[in-house]
Motif scaffolding. Structure first.
Motif, PDB file in Angstrom:
ATOM      1  N   SER A 128       0.806  -0.992  -0.262  1.00 52.00           N
ATOM      2  CA  SER A 128       0.293   0.047  -0.066  1.00 52.00           C
ATOM      3  C   SER A 128       0.365   1.308  -0.139  1.00 52.00           C
ATOM      4  N   MET A 129       1.848   1.080   0.421  1.00 49.29           N
ATOM      5  CA  MET A 129       3.052   2.053   0.407  1.00 49.29           C
ATOM      6  C   MET A 129       2.913   2.629  -0.900  1.00 49.29           C
ATOM      7  N   GLN A 130       3.510   2.189  -1.576  1.00 51.37           N
ATOM      8  CA  GLN A 130       3.843   2.095  -3.233  1.00 51.37           C
ATOM      9  C   GLN A 130       2.172   3.211  -3.880  1.00 51.37           C
ATOM     10  N   LEU A 131       0.772   2.776  -3.131  1.00 52.29           N
ATOM     11  CA  LEU A 131       0.179   3.288  -3.844  1.00 52.29           C
ATOM     12  C   LEU A 131       0.277   4.618  -3.491  1.00 52.29           C
ATOM     13  N   MET A 132       0.449   5.525  -1.514  1.00 49.45           N
ATOM     14  CA  MET A 132       0.399   6.216  -1.700  1.00 49.45           C
ATOM     15  C   MET A 132       1.634   7.155  -1.899  1.00 49.45           C
ATOM     16  N   GLU A 133       2.629   6.716  -2.575  1.00 48.69           N
ATOM     17  CA  GLU A 133       3.312   7.210  -3.038  1.00 48.69           C
ATOM     18  C   GLU A 133       3.164   8.013  -4.535  1.00 48.69           C
ATOM     19  N   THR A 134       2.300   7.024  -5.180  1.00 46.89           N
ATOM     20  CA  THR A 134       2.012   7.540  -6.294  1.00 46.89           C
ATOM     21  C   THR A 134       1.892   9.245  -6.789  1.00 46.89           C
ATOM     22  N   GLY A 135       1.160   9.425  -5.576  1.00 47.99           N
ATOM     23  CA  GLY A 135       0.386  10.758  -5.651  1.00 47.99           C
ATOM     24  C   GLY A 135      -1.169  11.206  -6.360  1.00 47.99           C
ATOM     25  N   LEU A 136      -1.369   9.896  -6.159  1.00 47.70           N
ATOM     26  CA  LEU A 136      -2.476   9.985  -7.271  1.00 47.70           C
ATOM     27  C   LEU A 136      -4.339  10.037  -6.178  1.00 47.70           C
ATOM     28  N   PHE A 137      -4.075  10.299  -5.293  1.00 42.67           N
ATOM     29  CA  PHE A 137      -5.455  10.231  -3.850  1.00 42.67           C
ATOM     30  C   PHE A 137      -5.396  11.952  -3.929  1.00 42.67           C
ATOM     31  N   ASP A 138      -4.297  11.918  -3.555  1.00 41.50           N
ATOM     32  CA  ASP A 138      -4.596  13.353  -3.263  1.00 41.50           C
ATOM     33  C   ASP A 138      -4.607  14.574  -4.776  1.00 41.50           C
ATOM     34  N   GLU A 139      -4.135  14.139  -5.442  1.00 45.50           N
ATOM     35  CA  GLU A 139      -4.123  14.343  -6.993  1.00 45.50           C
ATOM     36  C   GLU A 139      -6.154  14.342  -6.857  1.00 45.50           C
ATOM     37  N   ALA A 140      -6.496  13.263  -7.109  1.00 42.36           N
ATOM     38  CA  ALA A 140      -8.121  13.340  -6.723  1.00 42.36           C
ATOM     39  C   ALA A 140      -8.634  14.570  -6.081  1.00 42.36           C
ATOM     40  N   GLY A 141      -7.928  14.201  -4.459  1.00 44.56           N
ATOM     41  CA  GLY A 141      -9.043  14.483  -3.812  1.00 44.56           C
ATOM     42  C   GLY A 141      -9.799  13.830  -2.697  1.00 44.56           C
ATOM     43  N   PHE A 142      -9.064  12.988  -2.688  1.00 52.35           N
ATOM     44  CA  PHE A 142      -9.587  11.699  -1.726  1.00 52.35           C
ATOM     45  C   PHE A 142      -9.648  12.245  -0.543  1.00 52.35           C
ATOM     46  N   GLU A 143     -10.516  12.238   0.853  1.00 57.84           N
ATOM     47  CA  GLU A 143     -10.688  13.034   1.670  1.00 57.84           C
ATOM     48  C   GLU A 143     -10.690  11.998   2.939  1.00 57.84           C
ATOM     49  N   ARG A 144     -10.086  11.005   2.690  1.00 58.76           N
ATOM     50  CA  ARG A 144      -9.889  10.139   3.914  1.00 58.76           C
ATOM     51  C   ARG A 144      -9.260   8.852   3.318  1.00 58.76           C
ATOM     52  N   LEU A 145      -7.661   8.174   4.087  1.00 57.49           N
ATOM     53  CA  LEU A 145      -7.168   6.826   3.236  1.00 57.49           C
ATOM     54  C   LEU A 145      -7.075   6.299   4.652  1.00 57.49           C
ATOM     55  N   HIS A 146      -7.525   4.869   3.873  1.00 53.74           N
ATOM     56  CA  HIS A 146      -7.161   4.128   5.674  1.00 53.74           C
ATOM     57  C   HIS A 146      -6.265   2.988   5.156  1.00 53.74           C
ATOM     58  N   VAL A 147      -5.490   2.293   6.100  1.00 53.22           N
ATOM     59  CA  VAL A 147      -4.976   1.626   6.238  1.00 53.22           C
ATOM     60  C   VAL A 147      -4.620   0.166   6.783  1.00 53.22           C
ATOM     61  N   ALA A 148      -3.826  -0.917   6.656  1.00 54.06           N
ATOM     62  CA  ALA A 148      -4.441  -1.904   7.468  1.00 54.06           C
ATOM     63  C   ALA A 148      -4.043  -2.026   8.500  1.00 54.06           C
ATOM     64  N   GLY A 149      -4.170  -3.036   9.499  1.00 50.67           N
ATOM     65  CA  GLY A 149      -3.354  -3.385  10.837  1.00 50.67           C
ATOM     66  C   GLY A 149      -3.571  -4.158  11.293  1.00 50.67           C
ATOM     67  N   HIS A 150      -2.550  -5.468  11.882  1.00 51.55           N
ATOM     68  CA  HIS A 150      -3.646  -6.515  12.571  1.00 51.55           C
ATOM     69  C   HIS A 150      -2.992  -6.186  13.937  1.00 51.55           C
ATOM     70  N   PRO A 151      -3.665  -6.378  14.798  1.00 51.08           N
ATOM     71  CA  PRO A 151      -3.669  -6.911  16.255  1.00 51.08           C
ATOM     72  C   PRO A 151      -2.374  -8.140  16.384  1.00 51.08           C
ATOM     73  N   GLU A 152      -3.221  -8.895  15.478  1.00 52.24           N
ATOM     74  CA  GLU A 152      -2.254 -10.430  15.559  1.00 52.24           C
ATOM     75  C   GLU A 152      -0.947 -11.152  15.322  1.00 52.24           C
ATOM     76  N   GLY A 153      -0.731  -9.795  14.716  1.00 51.32           N
ATOM     77  CA  GLY A 153       0.396  -9.629  13.197  1.00 51.32           C
ATOM     78  C   GLY A 153       0.185 -10.012  12.287  1.00 51.32           C
ATOM     79  N   ASN A 154       0.602  -9.671  10.806  1.00 52.73           N
ATOM     80  CA  ASN A 154       0.622 -10.869   9.527  1.00 52.73           C
ATOM     81  C   ASN A 154       1.216 -11.547   8.730  1.00 52.73           C
ATOM     82  N   ARG A 155       0.986 -12.653   9.222  1.00 50.36           N
ATOM     83  CA  ARG A 155       1.933 -13.934   8.300  1.00 50.36           C
ATOM     84  C   ARG A 155       2.439 -13.558   7.212  1.00 50.36           C
ATOM     85  N   ASP A 156       1.902 -13.037   6.545  1.00 49.24           N
ATOM     86  CA  ASP A 156       2.544 -12.727   5.231  1.00 49.24           C
ATOM     87  C   ASP A 156       3.367 -11.443   5.065  1.00 49.24           C
TER      88      ASP A 156
END
Length: 309
Positions: A128-156
């Motif tokens: 997801s960091m690569q998606l954010m770095e494109t700047g496309l969401f900011d350019e499109a005026g997105f008002e809210r961006l959520h990112v994933a969290g894993h309270p018990e880890g992420n084996r991937d």
């Protein structure tokens, strides 16, 4: 005479929603997919007005189906937050096209950015960091961006421990200073409040200030939840389900998130600065079932937009 009396159904006790739970469920969100949304005739009879509805993008789902679902939800008065899974997006041009389709047809201004559940990227993006770095969401005026969290880890990301997940969250936390969009962490579901609270507290100790929208599995058959929990890598809190499965009086009864919600709600009431700000439901037993549980337990926070229909 039967040795064991297996109860297949249990009539839920009627109870008045507590003030703590009502407050904790205020502005809850819920996740749908195009195929599950199709089963709902009218969302306004189930969800409060302006509920945030995430639209999960599973590999193989045509973008046209995703946009059509978003368009319908927007027309019914809901805040639509589609998933953007990095690993199934071919390139920058594809990402720009998806954003344009969502905005042009469904007035989408929010997005959940995540790596996605595929092991091999389909193109240029792997997280997801690569998606954010494109700047496309900011350019499109997105008002809210959520990112994933894993309270018990992420084996991937981490075969053991949480070093990779922790580093990614710190990067995303820093990114909020470079965007005008509001940001938050939307998490994988868990079943036990204690590991959730410990994880949320650890974020604060690490200097991560993003608010947390905690993932909670809605009512479902126990076997269904165990299957999803194992597939999604849910860790310590899986023991809650395993313990329930060993109780023959509860084995055939549906699981409900009453206990975990109550404990988190009481903790939030006692600690107002607790960084879990919202509940995000995964309706693993069905959207209607989840919404009805919220209506029965959430008081004024869960009254549907069209309750009389």
């Amino acid at each position: 005479m039967a040795l064991l009396n297996f109860r297949r159904k249990e009539t839920p006790a009627t109870s008045t929603p507590t003030a703590e739970v009502e407050a904790f469920l205020r502005d809850y969100s819920i996740e749908v997919m195009p195929r599950t949304a199709e089963k709902v005739e009218d969302f306004t009879t189930l969800l409060p007005a302006e509920t945030r509805v995430y639209v999960a993008h599973i590999e193989g789902t045509p973008i046209e189906d995703m946009v059509a679902t978003a368009k319908r939800l927007n027309a019914e008065g809901y805040k639509v937050m589609p998933h953007f899974p990095a690993r199934i997006i071919k390139d920058r041009a594809t990402l720009a096209n998806w954003i344009a389709m969502y905005q042009g047809e469904a007035d989408v201004k929010q997005a959940l950015l995540l790596a996605g559940g595929v092991s091999t990227p389909h193109g240029d993006f792997s997280d997801s960091m690569q998606l954010m770095e494109t700047g496309l969401f900011d350019e499109a005026g997105f008002e809210r961006l959520h990112v994933a969290g894993h309270p018990e880890g992420n084996r991937d990301i981490d075969a053991s421990g949480t070093a990779g997940v922790d580093a990614a969250l710190k990067w995303k936390n820093d990114f909020q200073t470079r965007t005008d969009a509001q940001m938050a962490i939307a998490t994988q579901f868990a079943f036990d409040a204690k590991p959730i609270i410990a994880w949320a507290d650890s974020l604060r100790e690490a200097g991560i200030t993003l608010p947390v929208h905690i993932g909670i599995a809605g009512p479902a058959k126990l076997q269904t939840l165990i299957k999803f929990a194992i597939a999604c890598g849910v860790g310590p809190s899986l023991k809650v389900l395993q313990k329930r499965a060993m109780d023959v009086t509860k084995l055939l009864l549906p699981y409900e998130p009453t206990d975990v919600i109550n404990e988190l709600a009481l903790h939030k009431a006692a600690n107002p600065d607790f960084n879990i700000s919202h509940v995000h439901f995964f309706p693993l037993g069905g959207i209607k079932t989840n919404a009805n549980w919220a209506i029965e337990n959430g008081g004024s926070s869960a009254v549907p937009a069209n309750p009389s229909a």
